[in-house]
Write an enzyme that holds these catalytic residues in place. Structure first.
Site, short mmCIF file in Angstrom:
data_model
loop_
_atom_site.label_atom_id
_atom_site.label_comp_id
_atom_site.label_asym_id
_atom_site.label_seq_id
_atom_site.Cartn_x
_atom_site.Cartn_y
_atom_site.Cartn_z
N HIS A 227 -34.15 28.49 -11.22
CA HIS A 227 -34.99 28.19 -12.38
C HIS A 227 -36.43 27.80 -12.04
O HIS A 227 -37.13 27.27 -12.91
CB HIS A 227 -34.37 27.03 -13.21
N TYR B 277 -29.21 23.17 -5.29
CA TYR B 277 -29.87 23.76 -6.46
C TYR B 277 -31.14 24.49 -6.04
O TYR B 277 -32.09 23.87 -5.58
CB TYR B 277 -30.19 22.64 -7.45
N CYS C 95 -28.99 19.99 -19.36
CA CYS C 95 -29.71 18.77 -19.71
C CYS C 95 -29.29 18.32 -21.11
O CYS C 95 -28.73 19.09 -21.88
CB CYS C 95 -31.21 19.01 -19.68
N ASP D 180 -33.48 31.90 -18.99
CA ASP D 180 -32.04 31.76 -18.81
C ASP D 180 -31.36 31.32 -20.11
O ASP D 180 -30.22 31.69 -20.38
CB ASP D 180 -31.79 30.70 -17.72
#
Ligand code: ADP
Ligand code: SF4
Length: 693
Positions: free
Chosen positions: A175, A172, A31, A267
Site C-alpha cells: 500500500h 508489511y 483500520c 485497494d
C-alpha cells in the site's frame, strides 16, 4: 438449511506455516478509527468477527516504534511492553471464538509525519513524507545504522506480538504505507548501496526483516508478507511483472502471501468505481510463484465466486475487510446455507471514513459495527422485548426498515406504514444514480429479514396523517419519514435563501431523484452539500447530454469524499464525462437565464449563461406528521399513544449509515436503559493517569 456442497471447499482447513486456519475466510487487516484510544471496543469488535466464523482475524496496522507513528490517524501501537495488554485482550477475544489472531506490524517511515513523537521520519531517500495532507516535513535518508535499528525494533515488536498471543505476525510491505514498500519501489528508492538499484537489492531489506521475524517466532507463529502487486502507475510505480519477480525471489520464505494493490484508495475502491473482484487480474497467477498459501481481497460477497477462486487455484483464502464489517457473521451464514441472511457490503466506504475522521468505525449496512463493546450491540443477537406493547413505524427508508426489523427480532408486534408502493425510501432512488446500484442492498437485506418476521406487518400506500396515527392507537410511534432536498440554496455557505428569478428553471436534488430532468440544455449544478450527491448528479446530467457546469465553494468536487477515498475518482470521472468544474465559487443568485457566481475569496462575480440550476445544498426533514402530532399531544393518552419518537433523516438529515444506526438504536433502547445505565449512553475507556511521583 443445508449448505450447497459446491461451497464445501471454503470450509476446508488450511495450514499456514505452523498454524491451521479452520476455513478459508480471512479478515485481512483493516483500520477502524479506534486503535490505541479504544482498545476494549476494538477487542470486542474483532472478537465478534471470530465468533462469526472467520478463520483468521487481524488487527489494523500496528505502529511498531515511536519513531514512526501516523498521527492524526488512530491505529494500534506496540511501542513498548506497556502496549502488550491491549493487544493481548484482542488476541484473547479472537481466540475465545476459535480463530487465529493476526497482527500487522508497521513502520510507516516516509508515511508518518511523526506529529506526535516529533522524531525525524526516515526512508530510503530524502523525500517529502507521503501523506494525504501534504505535511511540510521531509524524511531523512536511512543509513546502515538506521536500517539495523529498524530491524531490531521490528524484532522487538515481533517478540511483543508473540507475547500478546498472536498467531500470525505480518511483515508489511504493501500500500505504499511503510518503509518496506518504499524500499521495494523505484519511486522512493534511489539508493546506490546494496539496498537500492537492482531488484535483488530493493528486496534485500524485506528478505532480511522476514528472516529476522521467522527466526524470532520459531515454529509458534506464521509469518505472512503483505505486498502490493501493482501501484496502478504504469512503469513509474511497482507493476505486476516486477512484483512477481520479487515474489519469485522470496517464493517460499514467508508462510503466506497476502497480495493487494496500492495505494489503499486503489485497494479499497468503492462500488461506484469498481466491481466485486476488481483486483482479480492482479491476484491471478501469484499462486504459481509459491508453494505457500495466498490470500487476496476483492470486496467478495458472492459465495459462488469465492468458491470458484479457491477451486481454480487463484486464492487459497478469501480475504475480506469490508464484507467482514458489513457482516461479521458471513462465514457462519454461508456454512449454515443461510445466504439470504448475509448483510452484503454496499461498497460505500463509510467504514473508511472512521479512520479518516479519527472516529470509531461505522458501517451503512451493519449499525452494530463499532458499538459491540461501548453499547453492547451484537450484529446477530438482540435482547428480547420486555413488554408486549406494539410499535408503529412510519416510513420504510433505511431508518424505518432497520427499526422495524430489529424490533421484530426483539419480538415486538410492529406495524410498518409506508406512503409509497415499495420499501427502501431514499436508497431506492439513490441506487438508480450512476454507479450506486449496489446501495439497494440496504433495502434488500432488510426486506428479506422482514419477510421472515410474522410479527411485522407492512402497509403500503399508507401515507399517514395525525388522524391515522391516533386511530391506530399504538402505544409507541416511530417516525422515519425522511427528508427533502431544499430548492432555496440554503446549505453550508448560505444560511438564508438566495435570490432566485423564476424565469430560470430551478431543480432540487429530490426532483432529479424523482426522475425529473431540466428542460433546457445548459445546466449548473451547485454543490453546497459536498458529499456524493452533487457530483453524481453532475455525472448523470453529463451522461444524458446536458452541458453541465459543476460549481462548489470548496476546492474540489465532492470534497467530503476524501474521507471515503473517492474524491480523486469522482473528479476524474466528472472531467472525463465532460463536466466543467468550477471550484471556490458561491452561487450568489439566479437571474433570468443566468447564474451569478462569486469567488469565495475576492467576491468577484461572474455570470454563467444557463437554462437551469440544480441546487444540491441542504435538506429539510419531512416533519409535517410530527408537527401535527405534537400539536395534539393532549390527545395522545386517550388514543393509547405513550411516545412518539422521530429518527433518521426526519429528525436531522445525514448519511444512510446514520439512518440505519438511528433505526437500530431506537430498537435496541426501547424498554432498555442505555448500556451501563450510567451518565453516558455508551461505555468509554479513559486513559489511566500517570502516577504522581
Ligand atoms: P431515512 O433515511 O430517515 O430512512 P427516507 O427518506 O429514506 O428516510 O425514507 C422515508 C420513507 O418514509 C419514504 O419511503 C417515504 O415514502 C416514507 N414516508 C414519508 N412520509 C410518510 C408518511 N406520512 N406516512 C408513511 N410513510 C411516509
Ligand atoms: Fe461496506 Fe459501506 Fe459497510 Fe464499509 S460502510 S463495510 S463499504 S457497507
Amino acid at each position: 438449511m443445508a449448505r450447497n456442497p459446491s461451497h464445501d471447499i471454503l470450509f476446508e482447513p488450511i495450514k499456514i506455516g505452523p498454524v491451521t486456519a479452520r476455513n478459508r475466510f480471512y479478515q485481512v487487516p483493516h483500520c477502524n478509527g479506534m486503535g490505541y484510544r479504544d482498545p476494549s471496543a476494538l477487542a470486542e469488535m474483532r472478537g465478534v468477527k471470530a465468533e462469526g466464523g472467520w478463520a483468521v482475524v487481524c488487527t489494523e496496522q500496528v505502529e511498531l516504534h515511536y519513531s514512526s507513528e501516523i498521527t492524526p490517524f488512530i491505529e494500534l501501537r506496540l511501542w513498548d511492553d506497556r502496549d502488550i495488554p491491549a493487544l493481548a485482550r484482542m488476541a484473547d477475544r479472537i481466540h475465545d471464538h476459535g480463530a487465529l489472531a493476526g497482527i500487522e506490524l508497521a513502520y510507516n517511515g516516509m508515511n508518518g509525519p511523526n506529529l506526535y513523537s516529533r522524531e525525524v521520519p526516515m526512508g530510503p531517500a530524502p523525500l517529502p513524507v507521503a501523506t494525504f495532507t501534504y505535511d511540510p516535513v521531509q524524511a531523512r535518508r536511512m543509513d546502515k545504522t538506521d536500517i539495523a535499528n529498524v530491524r531490531r525494533w521490528h524484532l522487538d515488536a515481533v517478540r511483543r506480538a508473540k507475547q500478546a498471543g498472536f498467531d500470525l505476525i505480518y511483515v508489511y510491505a504493501a500500500h505504499a504505507l511503510g518503509f518496506l514498500h518504499h524500499f521495494l519501489s523505484r519511486r522512493y528508492n534511489d539508493r546506490t548501496d546494496e539496498y537500492g538499484g537492482s531488484l535483488e537489492n530493493r528486496v534485500r531489506l524485506l528478505r532480511e526483516v522476514t528472516e529476522d521475524t521467522k527466526n524470532a517466532v520459531g515454529d509458534i507463529c506464521a509469518v505472512p508478507i503483505r505486498i502490493s502487486v501493482d501501484e496502478l502507475l504504469g512503469d513509474g510505480g511497482l507493476y505486476k511483472e516486477e512484483v512477481e519477480d520479487m515474489i519469485g525471489l522470496m517464493a517460499d520464505l514467508p508462510d503466506l502471501w497476502d497480495v493487494t494493490i496500492a495505494g489503499w484508495e486503489n485497494d479499497s475502491q468503492t462500488s461506484r468505481f469498481a466491481e466485486e473482484g476488481f483486483s482479480e487480474p492482479f491476484i491471478c497467477g501469484i499462486k504459481r510463484l509459491t508453494n505457500k498459501p495466498v490470500v487476496g481481497v476483492g470486496r467478495y460477497t458472492s459465495v459462488d465466486r469465492m468458491a470458484s477462486l479457491v477451486r481454480k487455484g487463484v486464492l487459497d483464502l478469501i480475504g475480506a475487510a469490508r464484507p467482514s464489517i458489513a457482516d461479521p457473521f458471513l462465514p457462519k451464514k454461508l456454512e449454515e446455507g443461510r445466504i439470504d441472511d448475509i448483510r452484503e457490503c454496499i461498497g460505500c466506504n463509510i467504514c473508511v471514513s472512521g479512520d479518516f475522521t479519527q472516529s470509531p468505525i461505522r458501517c451503512t449496512q451493519n449499525p452494530t459495527m463499532g458499538e459491540e463493546w461501548r453499547k453492547g450491540w451484537h450484529p446477530e443477537r438482540i435482547r428480547p422485548k420486555t413488554t408486549d406493547k406494539p410499535v408503529l413505524v412510519v416510513g420504510a427508508g433505511p431508518a424505518g426498515l432497520e427499526a422495524a426489523q430489529a424490533l421484530g427480532k426483539r419480538g415486538y408486534d410492529v406495524m410498518l406504514s409506508e406512503a409509497g408502493t415499495g420499501l427502501g425510501g431514499r436508497v431506492v432512488l439513490e441506487s438508480k444514480l450512476p454507479g450506486l446500484s449496489a446501495w439497494i442492498r440496504v433495502k434488500d437485506y432488510r426486506e428479506l429479514q422482514l419477510r421472515q418476521l410474522p410479527n411485522v406487518e407492512i402497509f403500503f400506500d399508507s401515507r399517514l396523517i395525525a388522524d391515522h396515527v391516533m386511530e391506530f392507537g399504538v402505544p409507541r410511534v416511530v417516525i422515519a419519514t425522511g427528508a427533502t432536498w431544499r430548492r432555496d440554496g440554503v446549505g453550508h455557505a448560505h444560511l438564508q435563501p438566495i435570490p432566485i428569478d423564476s424565469a430560470t428553471e430551478v431543480l432540487s436534488a429530490t426532483d432529479i431523484l424523482n426522475g425529473r430532468l431540466p428542460a433546457g440544455r445548459r445546466v449548473l449544478v451547485w454543490d453546497d452539500d459536498h458529499y456524493y450527491m452533487g457530483g453524481v448528479i453532475a455525472e448523470l446530467l453529463a451522461e444524458k447530454g446536458f452541458e453541465t457546469v459543476y460549481a462548489t465553494p470548496a476546492s474540489e468536487a465532492s470534497t467530503w469524499t476524501r474521507n471515503t477515498m473517492e474524491q480523486h475518482f469522482i473528479q476524474k470521472r466528472m472531467l472525463e464525462k465532460g463536466v466543467e468544474i468550477r471550484s471556490f465559487r458561491l452561487l450568489n443568485r439566479v437571474d433570468p437565464n443566468e447564474a451569478i457566481l462569486g469567488c469565495v475569496f475576492t467576491g468577484r462575480e461572474e455570470s454563467l449563461n444557463v437554462d437551469a440550476v440544480v441546487l444540491v445544498t441542504a435538506r429539510l426533514p419531512n416533519d409535517e406528521l410530527i408537527i401535527e402530532l405534537q400539536a395534539r399531544q393532549a390527545e395522545w393518552a386517550d388514543s393509547g399513544i405513550e411516545s412518539v419518537t422521530v429518527i433518521g433523516d426526519a429528525l436531522a438529515p445525514a448519511t444512510i449509515a446514520h439512518a440505519t444506526y438511528a433505526g437500530h438504536r431506537f430498537a435496541e433502547e426501547l424498554d432498555n436503559p442505555p448500556h451501563d445505565g450510567a451518565s453516558l449512553p455508551f461505555r468509554r475507556e479513559i486513559t489511566a493517569l500517570y502516577p504522581l511521583s
